[in-house]
Design a protein around this motif. Structure first.
Motif, PDB file in Angstrom:
ATOM      1  N   LYS A 123       5.723  63.676  12.418  1.00 43.12           N
ATOM      2  CA  LYS A 123       4.608  62.840  11.946  1.00 43.12           C
ATOM      3  C   LYS A 123       3.283  63.458  12.353  1.00 43.12           C
ATOM      4  O   LYS A 123       2.304  63.356  11.621  1.00 43.12           O
ATOM      5  N   VAL A 124       3.256  64.070  13.548  1.00 42.07           N
ATOM      6  CA  VAL A 124       2.050  64.740  14.036  1.00 42.07           C
ATOM      7  C   VAL A 124       2.486  66.015  14.744  1.00 42.07           C
ATOM      8  O   VAL A 124       3.214  65.953  15.729  1.00 42.07           O
ATOM      9  N   PRO A 125       2.075  67.186  14.246  1.00 35.52           N
ATOM     10  CA  PRO A 125       2.336  68.423  14.991  1.00 35.52           C
ATOM     11  C   PRO A 125       1.559  68.398  16.307  1.00 35.52           C
ATOM     12  O   PRO A 125       0.621  67.611  16.464  1.00 35.52           O
ATOM     13  N   LEU A 126       1.936  69.250  17.235  1.00 39.30           N
ATOM     14  CA  LEU A 126       1.228  69.320  18.519  1.00 39.30           C
ATOM     15  C   LEU A 126      -0.273  69.439  18.294  1.00 39.30           C
ATOM     16  O   LEU A 126      -0.735  70.262  17.507  1.00 39.30           O
ATOM     17  N   ALA A 183      -7.128  61.129  17.785  1.00 42.49           N
ATOM     18  CA  ALA A 183      -7.364  60.136  16.728  1.00 42.49           C
ATOM     19  C   ALA A 183      -6.226  60.167  15.707  1.00 42.49           C
ATOM     20  O   ALA A 183      -5.748  59.115  15.273  1.00 42.49           O
ATOM     21  N   GLY A 184      -5.780  61.351  15.339  1.00 47.67           N
ATOM     22  CA  GLY A 184      -4.674  61.474  14.391  1.00 47.67           C
ATOM     23  C   GLY A 184      -3.363  60.934  14.946  1.00 47.67           C
ATOM     24  O   GLY A 184      -2.555  60.363  14.223  1.00 47.67           O
ATOM     25  N   VAL A 185      -3.183  61.080  16.252  1.00 49.79           N
ATOM     26  CA  VAL A 185      -1.978  60.543  16.898  1.00 49.79           C
ATOM     27  C   VAL A 185      -2.017  59.023  16.847  1.00 49.79           C
ATOM     28  O   VAL A 185      -1.020  58.380  16.502  1.00 49.79           O
ATOM     29  N   ARG A 186      -3.166  58.445  17.133  1.00 50.73           N
ATOM     30  CA  ARG A 186      -3.299  56.980  17.082  1.00 50.73           C
ATOM     31  C   ARG A 186      -3.005  56.457  15.678  1.00 50.73           C
ATOM     32  O   ARG A 186      -2.304  55.455  15.506  1.00 50.73           O
ATOM     33  N   GLN A 199       0.815  53.847  11.735  1.00 48.12           N
ATOM     34  CA  GLN A 199       1.595  53.976  10.490  1.00 48.12           C
ATOM     35  C   GLN A 199       3.089  53.820  10.755  1.00 48.12           C
ATOM     36  O   GLN A 199       3.793  53.157  10.003  1.00 48.12           O
ATOM     37  N   ILE A 200       3.577  54.402  11.830  1.00 52.48           N
ATOM     38  CA  ILE A 200       4.997  54.288  12.192  1.00 52.48           C
ATOM     39  C   ILE A 200       5.355  52.824  12.417  1.00 52.48           C
ATOM     40  O   ILE A 200       6.405  52.349  11.961  1.00 52.48           O
ATOM     41  N   ARG A 201       4.489  52.122  13.097  1.00 51.69           N
ATOM     42  CA  ARG A 201       4.746  50.698  13.354  1.00 51.69           C
ATOM     43  C   ARG A 201       4.854  49.925  12.042  1.00 51.69           C
ATOM     44  O   ARG A 201       5.708  49.060  11.882  1.00 51.69           O
TER      45      ARG A 201
END
Length: 183
Positions: free
Chosen positions: A41-44, A49-52, A57-59
């Protein structure tokens, strides 16, 4: 989300992988023979902000029914080792750690996604051996009663990779446990 808030982005990179395989509601089997049970879903990244956004979205998306530990671990190895098919560009000098959070037991890649098969556990343990060879530690967290009914896969994954296994009876307590994680 709390962990993202307390990590230092100048010292840590975060990636997010989801591992929930699509299950046919009638048969309990895979929806498709070629489905991907783990997705980056998020590369390293150090851009939090993108991780949040990805976590929100996952939730909203929720789970798809099955839990493929092996696929998640294998994809973690690809990303943290920076293999050719990786989306991530890991730092070579960085310590490679996976925080593996699950509320279930491995139910894929074998059999029906509605029940665990011994082969699912064996696949997860084999993937952990691969992670160990890549110098990746896996700290696993069993969230809730279902994950704690038979935590053999999680305890072995953590033992093999020199990580830690943490049982979390009340899933809401994970915030406190993650505050104590050291990288």
């Amino acid at each position: 989300r709390h962990l993202v808030e307390v990590l230092d982005p100048t010292r840590n990179q975060i990636g997010v992988i989801v591992f929930s395989g699509h299950v046919d509601p009638v048969t309990g089997e895979r929806m498709s023979a070629d489905q991907r049970d783990a997705i980056v879903k998020v590369p390293l990244t150090s851009e939090l902000a993108g991780v949040r956004e990805a976590l929100a979205q996952i939730r909203l998306e929720g789970a798809y029914g099955a839990t493929n530990y092996a696929a998640a671990i294998q994809l973690s190895v690809v990303e943290l080792a920076g293999l050719s098919q990786a989306y991530s560009k890991p730092r070579s000098e960085a310590r490679k750690v996976v925080l593996f959070l699950t509320d279930g037991v491995p139910t894929f890649p074998f059999g029906k996604g509605t029940s665990a098969d011994p082969e699912d556990t064996e696949a997860a343990i084999a993937a952990a051996r691969l992670a160990h060879r890549a110098s990746i530690a896996i700290n696993s967290f069993a969230l809730g009663q279902q994950a704690l009914t038979s935590p053999v896969a999680l305890t072995e994954i953590s033992r093999i990779t020199l990580g830690a296994f943490t049982p979390v009876r009340n899933p809401g307590d994970i915030v406190g446990f993650l505050q104590g994680v050291s990288f």
